[in-house]
Design a protein around this motif. Structure first.
Motif, mmCIF file in Angstrom:
data_model
loop_
_atom_site.group_PDB
_atom_site.id
_atom_site.type_symbol
_atom_site.label_atom_id
_atom_site.label_comp_id
_atom_site.label_asym_id
_atom_site.label_seq_id
_atom_site.Cartn_x
_atom_site.Cartn_y
_atom_site.Cartn_z
ATOM 1 N N LYS A 122 40.781 34.316 36.964
ATOM 2 C CA LYS A 122 41.554 33.202 36.849
ATOM 3 C C LYS A 122 43.197 34.440 37.600
ATOM 4 C CE LYS A 122 45.655 32.354 34.080
ATOM 5 N NZ LYS A 122 46.501 32.368 32.326
ATOM 6 N N ALA A 123 42.954 35.700 37.437
ATOM 7 C CA ALA A 123 43.520 36.373 39.072
ATOM 8 C C ALA A 123 43.365 36.220 39.877
ATOM 9 C CB ALA A 123 43.576 37.684 38.608
ATOM 10 N N LEU A 124 41.769 36.170 40.098
ATOM 11 C CA LEU A 124 41.863 35.817 41.878
ATOM 12 C C LEU A 124 41.781 34.027 41.972
ATOM 13 C CD1 LEU A 124 39.617 37.567 43.610
ATOM 14 C CD2 LEU A 124 37.607 35.587 42.429
ATOM 15 N N ASP A 125 42.167 33.025 40.869
ATOM 16 C CA ASP A 125 42.117 32.372 41.847
ATOM 17 C C ASP A 125 44.070 31.999 41.867
ATOM 18 O OD1 ASP A 125 39.681 31.323 41.504
ATOM 19 O OD2 ASP A 125 40.028 29.888 39.729
ATOM 20 N N VAL A 126 44.557 33.197 41.120
ATOM 21 C CA VAL A 126 46.142 33.295 41.769
ATOM 22 C C VAL A 126 46.121 33.633 42.538
ATOM 23 C CG1 VAL A 126 48.188 33.951 40.956
ATOM 24 C CG2 VAL A 126 46.195 32.896 39.426
ATOM 25 N N ARG A 127 45.080 34.718 42.738
ATOM 26 C CA ARG A 127 45.103 35.891 44.516
ATOM 27 C C ARG A 127 44.541 34.246 45.736
ATOM 28 N NH1 ARG A 127 42.948 37.782 48.336
ATOM 29 N NH2 ARG A 127 44.279 39.783 49.457
#
Length: 222
Positions: A122-127
């Motif tokens: 999820k953090a990777l997608d947000v980034r």
């Protein structure tokens, strides 16, 4: 006219003991003489010595072990962490990140849970999607790296990372403003690789990928 300040005897005794520790009179881990010896040396009563020792114990220099005595646990008063960070140059901060995050990536690869994997992805997608502003991008990048720290399940490493974040954030924002460019496919691909090594439980590759990425950042900032 300001009134004359009288320094309490215990404060004076604590400073004398601290100077003796700093001078090397007692080594790290060494036991101090007893109160009956220290009191006449300092010219104060035993209760004042006890208070001085309590002060230095509170400052992390001495520790009292029940039934054993008082021992030296540090050779000086530890400096305030925020003051250290304010004085540190940014390369030193990045070097600290390399030490913290490469080990954390290795631990995360060994310890990550299914919940951790979801958080990292999820953090990777947000980034990837954080492109509206430099501030948004830097915060999303930090959140991604923090998700890996969380997956390491080591509260001390996480605390150290969080302590470095404010010092690094403004520097990253200023650097990216000068470059007038941030993110990009190649940059994001490196973060994808780091995430994949953690998710695939490849501890050596995770540590290597983290170290390589942050070393490149160090070169860019040097």
């Amino acid at each position: 006219m300001a009134p004359i300040q009288r320094i309490p005897l215990a404060d004076q005794a604590a400073e004398v003991l601290l100077e003796r520790v700093r001078s090397g009179e007692w080594e790290l881990g060494q036991k101090l003489p007893g109160e009956t010896t220290l009191a006449p040396q300092l010219g104060v009563g035993r209760s004042t010595v006890r208070e001085a020792i309590r002060q230095l114990a509170g400052r992390g220099v001495l520790t009292t072990r029940q039934g054993a005595g008082v021992f030296v646990t540090a050779l000086d008063v530890p400096e305030d962490w925020d003051a250290v960070l304010r004085r540190a140059d940014i390369v030193s901060v990045i070097e600290a990140r390399i030490a913290i995050e490469s080990e954390a990536a290795s631990l995360a690869a060994s310890r990550r849970t299914a919940s951790d994997v979801r958080a990292i992805r999820k953090a990777l997608d947000v980034r990837r999607d954080a492109t509206r502003s430099i501030e948004e991008h830097v915060d999303a990048d930090t959140a991604f790296h923090r998700s890996i720290l969380v997956a390491a399940h080591n509260p001390i490493l996480l605390e150290l990372f969080d302590g470095l974040t404010p010092r690094l954030r403004q520097t990253m924002i200023e650097m990216l403003r000068i470059r007038a460019a941030y993110g990009g496919a190649d940059d994001h691909a490196r973060h994808v690789r780091l995430a994949e090594t953690v998710i695939d439980r490849d501890a050596d590759a995770a540590a290597s990928e983290s170290r390589s990425h942050l070393s490149g950042l160090k070169l860019a900032l040097a």
